[in-house]
Scaffold this active site. Structure first.
Site, PDB file in Angstrom:
ATOM      1  N   ASP A 134      -9.614  -3.968  -1.230  1.00  0.00           N
ATOM      2  CA  ASP A 134      -9.425  -3.547  -2.612  1.00  0.00           C
ATOM      3  C   ASP A 134      -8.525  -2.317  -2.656  1.00  0.00           C
ATOM      4  O   ASP A 134      -8.568  -1.476  -1.754  1.00  0.00           O
ATOM      5  CB  ASP A 134     -10.764  -3.201  -3.259  1.00  0.00           C
ATOM      6  N   ARG A 184      -3.936 -10.125  -3.921  1.00  0.00           N
ATOM      7  CA  ARG A 184      -4.539 -10.207  -5.253  1.00  0.00           C
ATOM      8  C   ARG A 184      -3.784  -9.264  -6.176  1.00  0.00           C
ATOM      9  O   ARG A 184      -3.674  -8.066  -5.904  1.00  0.00           O
ATOM     10  CB  ARG A 184      -6.013  -9.808  -5.210  1.00  0.00           C
TER      11      ARG A 184
END
Length: 308
Positions: A134, A184
């Site tokens: 992330d 992502r």
């Protein structure tokens, strides 16, 4: 002024107890967070898998300032990877980690975070799954991408997140659009200064579109992290334009948000992955999300009005 107040609330045990005891709090938390224990989260995962979704699991925690906390994060993820392997879930369930929870901000943070996350990536590979790093605030981007490069030298399937509102992200997309790369793409949820990030939401949207085109035209594996109907529709159009086959990209959305759209995407043959957080740090997670960008408060409240 709201941001500092929320951050102070995130550190307050008394406010945590008051918020936790409020009857209205639990339904909000339960909707977005899969539970405090690993077994609770895996029950939620299985329900999502039964509906045709795929999942990425995140053990809640970030901004670690104590080395022992970083070790606890590592151990929690090792337990998660072991459970995924034993239950043979690796083919459809991956893992998302925040490097700040592995000691990234501590002295020698780059090496420390790498040393802590490497066993997790190894264990995930043994379980037949992957890890995505992330992305956090802009001060961590160079460190996170450097750790990504080190991990990909041994585990090329390791993924990363890029945030379209940062000025640098188009260049990062080009650098990560090659074969085997997993990215992502999100708009970004942190409160960033105008020196590094677009402030106007329309500029952020336009940047997202540009980044989306780069990734879908590339040779990597794009993961489209968006609840925005316009971005979802544009992705479907670009997938057709570039001849992307099912399984060469995926959509990603947060647990509990736009569930009707998640089901539609699965029914239309797209891969749909749900981001599922779990763990005892739900209070800090929730308050920090609001503090980073207080507009998130309206987003979460609106999401309670409809599950579709």
């Amino acid at each position: 002024m709201l941001g500092p107040v929320l951050l102070a609330a995130a550190r307050s045990d008394s406010i945590r107890r008051a918020v936790s005891a409020t009857p209205l709090t639990r339904p909000v938390v339960d909707r977005f967070v899969a539970g405090e224990r690993l077994d609770e989260s895996l029950a939620v995962v299985r329900a999502l898998l039964d509906r045709g979704m795929e999942v990425t699991l995140n053990h809640l925690g970030e901004d670690v300032t104590d080395p022992s906390e970083a070790l606890r994060t590592r151990d929690a993820y090792l337990a998660l990877a072991e459970a995924l392997g034993k239950q043979q879930l690796g083919a459809r369930v991956e893992v998302s980690v925040k490097l700040s929870a592995f000691g990234q901000a501590l002295p020698g943070g780059d090496d420390l975070a790498y040393d802590h996350v490497l066993p997790v990536v190894e264990a995930a590979a043994e379980a037949g799954t992957t890890v995505t790093l992330d992305m956090e605030d802009h001060t961590t981007v160079d460190s996170t991408l450097a750790i990504l490069r080190r991990l990909r030298s041994r585990f090329p399937q390791t993924g990363a997140v890029l945030q379209s509102y940062l000025f640098r992200t188009e260049d990062d997309c080009r650098a990560l659009a090659g074969e085997g790369s997993r990215v992502r793409l999100v708009k970004g949820a942190y409160k960033e200064p105008g020196s590094v990030a677009f402030q106007d939401r329309h500029e952020v949207d336009r940047a997202y579109v540009r980044c989306l085109g780069i990734l879908l035209a590339g040779q990597g594996y794009p993961m489209i992290g968006s609840h925005d109907p316009r971005m979802v529709a544009l992705t479907e159009e670009l997938v057709r334009r570039y001849g992307r086959k099912p399984g060469s990209y995926e959509f990603q959305m947060l647990n509990g948000i736009r569930e009707g759209e998640q089901r539609r995407l699965v029914a239309d043959g797209h891969r749909m992955r749900v981001y599922v957080p779990y763990g005892t740090d739900w209070y800090g997670y929730f308050m920090r999300r609001l503090a980073e960008r207080p507009a998130n408060l309206a987003f979460f409240l609106r999401s309670l009005a409809t599950r579709g």
